[in-house]
Design an enzyme around this catalytic site. Structure first.
Site, PDB file in Angstrom:
ATOM      1  N   LYS A 179     -13.357  -6.343  12.552  1.00 42.75           N
ATOM      2  CA  LYS A 179     -14.507  -7.267  11.728  1.00 42.75           C
ATOM      3  C   LYS A 179     -15.970  -6.424  12.008  1.00 42.75           C
ATOM      4  CE  LYS A 179     -12.818 -10.096   9.162  1.00 42.75           C
ATOM      5  NZ  LYS A 179     -12.360  -9.172   7.593  1.00 42.75           N
ATOM      6  N   LYS A 206       0.557  -1.229   0.205  1.00 39.54           N
ATOM      7  CA  LYS A 206       0.250  -0.142   0.169  1.00 39.54           C
ATOM      8  C   LYS A 206       0.728   1.601  -0.526  1.00 39.54           C
ATOM      9  CE  LYS A 206      -4.129  -2.134   2.205  1.00 39.54           C
ATOM     10  NZ  LYS A 206      -5.599  -1.628   2.315  1.00 39.54           N
ATOM     11  N   GLU A 230     -12.517  -2.393  10.396  1.00 36.43           N
ATOM     12  CA  GLU A 230     -14.087  -2.973   9.185  1.00 36.43           C
ATOM     13  C   GLU A 230     -15.084  -2.996   9.520  1.00 36.43           C
ATOM     14  OE1 GLU A 230     -12.427  -6.292   6.469  1.00 36.43           O
ATOM     15  OE2 GLU A 230     -10.704  -6.085   8.151  1.00 36.43           O
ATOM     16  N   HIS A 239      -0.706  -7.657   9.111  1.00 34.60           N
ATOM     17  CA  HIS A 239      -0.047  -6.366   8.989  1.00 34.60           C
ATOM     18  C   HIS A 239      -0.071  -5.575  10.035  1.00 34.60           C
ATOM     19  CE1 HIS A 239      -2.790  -8.304   6.008  1.00 34.60           C
ATOM     20  NE2 HIS A 239      -3.241  -8.022   5.855  1.00 34.60           N
ATOM     21  N   ASP A 296      -5.016 -13.365  11.296  1.00 34.65           N
ATOM     22  CA  ASP A 296      -5.593 -12.654  10.053  1.00 34.65           C
ATOM     23  C   ASP A 296      -5.295 -11.719  10.100  1.00 34.65           C
ATOM     24  OD1 ASP A 296      -6.986 -12.347   7.445  1.00 34.65           O
ATOM     25  OD2 ASP A 296      -8.780 -12.264   9.271  1.00 34.65           O
TER      26      ASP A 296
HETATM   27  C1  BG6 Z   1      -6.637  -9.598   4.573  1.00 37.10           C
HETATM   28  C2  BG6 Z   1      -7.532 -10.291   5.830  1.00 37.10           C
HETATM   29  O1  BG6 Z   1      -5.092 -10.347   5.235  1.00 37.10           O
HETATM   30  O2  BG6 Z   1      -6.897  -8.483   4.427  1.00 37.10           O
HETATM   31  C3  BG6 Z   1      -9.161  -9.592   5.662  1.00 37.10           C
HETATM   32  O3  BG6 Z   1      -7.362 -11.859   5.729  1.00 37.10           O
HETATM   33  C4  BG6 Z   1      -9.399  -8.187   5.759  1.00 37.10           C
HETATM   34  O4  BG6 Z   1      -9.712 -10.672   6.674  1.00 37.10           O
HETATM   35  C5  BG6 Z   1      -8.025  -7.415   4.365  1.00 37.10           C
HETATM   36  O5  BG6 Z   1     -10.089  -7.995   5.768  1.00 37.10           O
HETATM   37  C6  BG6 Z   1      -8.060  -6.045   5.227  1.00 37.10           C
HETATM   38  O6  BG6 Z   1      -6.845  -5.651   4.030  1.00 37.10           O
HETATM   39  P1  BG6 Z   1      -7.003  -4.691   3.317  1.00 37.10           P
HETATM   40  O7  BG6 Z   1      -6.786  -4.324   2.685  1.00 37.10           O
HETATM   41  O8  BG6 Z   1      -8.973  -4.327   2.507  1.00 37.10           O
HETATM   42  O9  BG6 Z   1      -7.485  -2.983   4.575  1.00 37.10           O
END
Ligand code: BG6
Length: 513
Positions: free
Chosen positions: A363, A205, A239, A263, A258
């Protein structure tokens, strides 16, 4: 005897650091395991189509591998529907048709040797036709399946020269440190480290890459990027979506595997790391590793004090009714899988000792936001009348979602007869300045073809990240459904997450308006 004058050592980066120049890949063949799966539909094929539309790639074949039987033509039509859905305005039928002529499909069972014999035959014949610079294996499959594929690949020797063949492995890489280590060992029996691309799309990103540019391409921020000036750091990856069709995957992984292990920890490392010796994969990986090694390992009591999990119940998100996690398809009706995590981490290094880093992700929350905020300390004296503790502190806000931007928040004098400080911000908006967003997958795929691993985590890095989350996962798994708050979908998660902040006199940034 004359003494030799000491050799002058000059940094190779004093005048210029050799950076990534634009690169156009030569002919390539990409074999995508999970070629019709969720990730291929939503991210991978749209990214490849965009690269084609932008004339970044011209000569290539993408061979999707999946369980369901489809002809090449059926695959093209089906994927076209998804790419048009996920590419929005960038989709043009004529361009898609031209792109789709590069798509092929092969069905088979990944645990059956026959599939690999067939792949070998197809690869040989396609390579004769196209003449390949890069042979890429994209493993977009459940993590348990990766080693099965790698074993078969090794038996069939389905690669070109070592240098040209690369394997791209989706996250999560393993399900804990031991399995990640075992997987690293397995993949390293077949591929060299330089051929292995463990993907974490957050690193592709723009604003995530920008954390390093912002910190190290400017001289005004770095001197204050330390414990003497920074009060605390907050990172949110929230999210509105639920688990959708991925209930079975999510039951195995949960939010910590996850999102937190990869991330979120990547964001922590980029904000906390020291300047690397140069802008190269190994040098950056070295600095990130130091951060992971400095993240405080919690005792069970400290895990209870510093982390919170939760699971979404039913509610309303963006004016739509959302079902509870336990009612989602392919989810156990008594599931104790967390869909929310909040934590207070400490990076016990010289730079940031004592600075809390609050993270939260979940989520079915109220808004979709990915943001990293560095809050600075208040000025030491109340020189300007009103209590400065009522004023928002200086902050650098790096937004990744929904809009990529960087804002610097500070105070000015309110105009007029009053002596009052007033909060304002200086903004940089990525879209406004540069006119378009790049999907992280576009950048990462090109880097992989180029052989640049800077934006891909290394073997040790992945294992270190698991060491941070493993005890936390274990602790909460052992608790089962005791202490698993159910939060209403469409809220900001369990109330206990607020406690983490309140204990230190802070609060989560408000995204309500
Ligand atoms: C993914 C996860 O790696 O990243 C998902 O498996 C999550 O569960 C997603 O929704 C979030 O990524 P972004 O780019 O939409 O923020």
């Amino acid at each position: 005897m004359s003494r030799q004058s000491p050799k002058v050592i000059r940094s190779q980066f004093l005048s210029v650091c050799k950076m990534n120049d634009s690169f156009k890949p030569g002919p390539f063949l990409m074999i995508v395991f999970g070629g019709a799966g969720d990730l291929s539909r939503r991210k991978l094929l749209p990214a490849l189509y965009h690269l084609y539309r932008d004339e970044q790639i011209t000569n290539f074949i993408i061979l999707g591998v999946g369980r369901t039987e489809r002809s090449d033509e059926e695959y093209r039509v089906e994927m076209g529907e998804y790419v048009s859905k996920y590419s929005g305005d960038l989709f043009e039928k004529v361009k898609w048709d031209a792109f789709a002529s590069h798509l092929r499909y092969i069905s088979g069972d990944v645990s059956d040797a026959k599939l690999y014999v067939e792949l070998r035959t197809q690869t040989d014949s396609l390579m004769k036709k196209v003449g390949i610079d890069n042979l890429l294996y994209y493993l977009s499959v459940p993590i348990g399946v990766v080693s099965v594929i790698i074993d078969h690949m090794a038996q069939q020797k389905i690669w070109l020269t070592q240098k040209q063949s690369k394997v791209i492995i989706e996250k999560p890489f393993g399900k804990d440190r031991d399995s990640a280590k075992a997987l690293n060992t397995k993949v390293l029996e077949v591929f060299e480290e330089s051929q292995i691309y463990r993907i974490d799309h957050y690193l592709g990103k723009e604003t995530v890459q920008n954390i390093l540019f912002f910190r190290f391409a400017n001289s005004i921020f770095e001197p204050i990027w330390k414990r003497n000036y920074i009060d605390h750091i907050e990172i949110s990856v929230t999210e509105t979506e639920g688990v959708g069709t991925r209930g079975d995957f999510y039951e195995e992984s949960g939010i910590i595997r996850d999102v937190v292990q990869n991330h979120l920890l990547q964001l922590v490392s980029l904000v906390a790391m020291e300047p690397p010796v140069g802008f190269e994969a190994n040098l950056i990986r070295d600095e990130k590793l130091k951060v992971y090694r400095s993240i405080r390992q919690f005792t069970p009591e400290e895990i209870a004090q510093n982390t919170v999990i939760g699971q979404y119940g039913a509610g309303t998100v963006a004016e739509k009714i959302a079902v509870a996690y336990r009612k989602e398809s392919k989810v156990n009706t008594k599931s104790v899988t967390p869909t929310f995590f909040a934590g207070r981490f400490f990076v016990d290094n010289w730079r940031l000792a004592g600075v809390p880093i609050y993270v939260r992700t979940g989520k079915r929350l109220k808004k979709r936001v990915t943001e990293l905020v560095v809050y600075f300390k208040h000025p030491p004296l109340k020189l300007l009348g009103c209590g400065h503790e009522e004023m928002p502190p200086n902050a650098v806000v790096m937004s990744i979602t929904p809009h990529e931007s960087i804002n610097i928040c500070f105070s000015v004098k309110l105009p007029g007869m009053v002596d009052r400080a007033y909060p304002v911000k200086m903004s940089f908006d990525y879209q406004e300045t540069f006119g378009r967003d790049y999907s992280p997958y576009e950048r990462l795929l090109i880097d992989c073809m180029k052989g640049d691993q800077t934006l891909f985590p290394g073997a040790e890095e992945i294992e270190c990240m698991w060491s941070i989350v493993d005890p936390i996962i274990r602790y909460w798994e052992e608790k089962g459904d005791k202490h698993l708050p159910i939060y209403e979908a469409g809220t900001w998660g369990p109330e206990s997450a607020d406690r983490l902040m309140q204990e230190d006199g802070n609060e989560w940034r408000c995204y309500d308006e």
